[in-house]
Write a protein that holds these residues in place. Structure first.
Motif, PDB file in Angstrom:
ATOM      1  N   SER A   6      36.317  39.054  46.850  1.00  0.00           N
ATOM      2  CA  SER A   6      37.662  39.327  46.343  1.00  0.00           C
ATOM      3  C   SER A   6      37.586  39.943  44.958  1.00  0.00           C
ATOM      4  O   SER A   6      36.606  39.792  44.244  1.00  0.00           O
ATOM      5  CB  SER A   6      38.499  38.042  46.266  1.00  0.00           C
ATOM      6  OG  SER A   6      38.837  37.584  47.536  1.00  0.00           O
ATOM      7  N   HIS A   8      39.837  40.482  41.207  1.00  0.00           N
ATOM      8  CA  HIS A   8      40.864  39.866  40.374  1.00  0.00           C
ATOM      9  C   HIS A   8      40.793  40.445  38.974  1.00  0.00           C
ATOM     10  O   HIS A   8      39.893  41.211  38.636  1.00  0.00           O
ATOM     11  CB  HIS A   8      40.745  38.334  40.351  1.00  0.00           C
ATOM     12  CG  HIS A   8      39.604  37.794  39.532  1.00  0.00           C
ATOM     13  ND1 HIS A   8      39.648  36.576  38.924  1.00  0.00           N
ATOM     14  CD2 HIS A   8      38.398  38.301  39.210  1.00  0.00           C
ATOM     15  CE1 HIS A   8      38.515  36.341  38.271  1.00  0.00           C
ATOM     16  NE2 HIS A   8      37.739  37.383  38.437  1.00  0.00           N
ATOM     17  N   ARG A   9      41.756  40.049  38.180  1.00  0.00           N
ATOM     18  CA  ARG A   9      41.764  40.345  36.756  1.00  0.00           C
ATOM     19  C   ARG A   9      42.484  39.193  36.075  1.00  0.00           C
ATOM     20  O   ARG A   9      43.232  38.449  36.711  1.00  0.00           O
ATOM     21  CB  ARG A   9      42.421  41.686  36.445  1.00  0.00           C
ATOM     22  CG  ARG A   9      43.851  41.799  36.872  1.00  0.00           C
ATOM     23  CD  ARG A   9      44.379  43.227  36.629  1.00  0.00           C
ATOM     24  NE  ARG A   9      45.687  43.377  37.225  1.00  0.00           N
ATOM     25  CZ  ARG A   9      46.824  43.002  36.655  1.00  0.00           C
ATOM     26  NH1 ARG A   9      46.825  42.459  35.449  1.00  0.00           N
ATOM     27  NH2 ARG A   9      47.971  43.159  37.270  1.00  0.00           N
ATOM     28  N   GLN A  22      40.333  44.938  36.219  1.00  0.00           N
ATOM     29  CA  GLN A  22      40.054  44.683  37.630  1.00  0.00           C
ATOM     30  C   GLN A  22      38.539  44.668  37.870  1.00  0.00           C
ATOM     31  O   GLN A  22      37.826  45.560  37.413  1.00  0.00           O
ATOM     32  CB  GLN A  22      40.708  45.765  38.499  1.00  0.00           C
ATOM     33  CG  GLN A  22      40.486  45.613  39.983  1.00  0.00           C
ATOM     34  CD  GLN A  22      41.221  44.431  40.585  1.00  0.00           C
ATOM     35  OE1 GLN A  22      42.283  44.053  40.120  1.00  0.00           O
ATOM     36  NE2 GLN A  22      40.658  43.835  41.623  1.00  0.00           N
ATOM     37  N   ASN A  65      43.078  41.059  46.342  1.00  0.00           N
ATOM     38  CA  ASN A  65      43.167  40.874  44.901  1.00  0.00           C
ATOM     39  C   ASN A  65      43.806  39.515  44.659  1.00  0.00           C
ATOM     40  O   ASN A  65      44.989  39.318  44.954  1.00  0.00           O
ATOM     41  CB  ASN A  65      44.007  41.979  44.253  1.00  0.00           C
ATOM     42  CG  ASN A  65      43.248  43.275  44.170  1.00  0.00           C
ATOM     43  OD1 ASN A  65      42.072  43.294  43.837  1.00  0.00           O
ATOM     44  ND2 ASN A  65      43.917  44.374  44.485  1.00  0.00           N
ATOM     45  N   LEU A  66      43.043  38.596  44.131  1.00  0.00           N
ATOM     46  CA  LEU A  66      43.513  37.220  43.991  1.00  0.00           C
ATOM     47  C   LEU A  66      44.710  37.107  43.056  1.00  0.00           C
ATOM     48  O   LEU A  66      45.580  36.261  43.273  1.00  0.00           O
ATOM     49  CB  LEU A  66      42.371  36.324  43.519  1.00  0.00           C
ATOM     50  CG  LEU A  66      41.170  36.248  44.466  1.00  0.00           C
ATOM     51  CD1 LEU A  66      40.099  35.339  43.889  1.00  0.00           C
ATOM     52  CD2 LEU A  66      41.584  35.791  45.859  1.00  0.00           C
ATOM     53  N   HIS A  67      44.783  37.953  42.041  1.00  0.00           N
ATOM     54  CA  HIS A  67      45.920  37.895  41.119  1.00  0.00           C
ATOM     55  C   HIS A  67      47.218  38.344  41.794  1.00  0.00           C
ATOM     56  O   HIS A  67      48.295  38.105  41.263  1.00  0.00           O
ATOM     57  CB  HIS A  67      45.645  38.696  39.839  1.00  0.00           C
ATOM     58  CG  HIS A  67      45.358  40.134  40.094  1.00  0.00           C
ATOM     59  ND1 HIS A  67      44.099  40.588  40.398  1.00  0.00           N
ATOM     60  CD2 HIS A  67      46.161  41.210  40.104  1.00  0.00           C
ATOM     61  CE1 HIS A  67      44.138  41.894  40.577  1.00  0.00           C
ATOM     62  NE2 HIS A  67      45.375  42.296  40.412  1.00  0.00           N
ATOM     63  N   GLU A  73      46.681  32.690  37.098  1.00  0.00           N
ATOM     64  CA  GLU A  73      45.529  33.564  36.888  1.00  0.00           C
ATOM     65  C   GLU A  73      44.338  32.961  37.624  1.00  0.00           C
ATOM     66  O   GLU A  73      43.992  31.806  37.416  1.00  0.00           O
ATOM     67  CB  GLU A  73      45.218  33.710  35.395  1.00  0.00           C
ATOM     68  CG  GLU A  73      46.241  34.602  34.720  1.00  0.00           C
ATOM     69  CD  GLU A  73      45.774  35.090  33.382  1.00  0.00           C
ATOM     70  OE1 GLU A  73      44.742  35.776  33.299  1.00  0.00           O
ATOM     71  OE2 GLU A  73      46.472  34.784  32.406  1.00  0.00           O
ATOM     72  N   PRO A  74      43.716  33.731  38.502  1.00  0.00           N
ATOM     73  CA  PRO A  74      42.678  33.184  39.373  1.00  0.00           C
ATOM     74  C   PRO A  74      41.317  33.034  38.689  1.00  0.00           C
ATOM     75  O   PRO A  74      40.347  33.713  39.020  1.00  0.00           O
ATOM     76  CB  PRO A  74      42.637  34.175  40.528  1.00  0.00           C
ATOM     77  CG  PRO A  74      43.062  35.473  39.913  1.00  0.00           C
ATOM     78  CD  PRO A  74      44.054  35.111  38.854  1.00  0.00           C
TER      79      PRO A  74
END
Length: 119
Positions: A6, A8-9, A22, A65-67, A73-74
């Motif tokens: 995955s 994220h940011r 990202q 994208n986990l976010h 926030e991931p």
């Protein structure tokens, strides 16, 4: 061990921090279980009974994208906490063991552990 890929940011970090941009990880998730007694043939829980957890990771988190999925926030820490809650709610009622902790690893050197209270 469960795995998913995955991105994220973490936008609350300063713009110059690399994690504010990202990026992606090959996540590894470990669950630690305990039991007061073992089921035949000597299991805390049959690993096959954990398949729904792997399915959740695959269908809901893998290559996303986990976010964009979570209202938080991931970070690895918050992911571990969330996954512990999911596990307790969805699997503990139907398996023999109880969850002790969830580890979420982003890299070979970066990981977080969420311990379940009362275990």
């Amino acid at each position: 061990m469960f795995r998913f890929e995955s991105g994220h940011r973490l936008p609350s970090l300063p713009v110059e921090h690399k994690c504010s941009r990202q990026h992606g990880h090959s996540y590894e998730v470990e669950v630690a279980l305990t039991a007061f007694s073992l089921e035949a043939p000597g299991f805390v829980t049959d690993f096959a009974a954990l398949a729904p957890f792997g399915e959740f990771l695959r269908t809901q988190l893998d290559h996303n994208n986990l976010h964009e999925i979570f209202p938080f926030e991931p970070t690895s820490e918050l992911l571990a906490q969330f996954l512990a809650g999911w596990f307790i709610e969805n699997l503990e009622p139907v398996i023999h063991g109880q969850l002790v902790a969830v580890n979420v690893r982003e890299t070979g050197r970066s990981w977080a552990r969420f311990d379940v209270e009362g275990q």
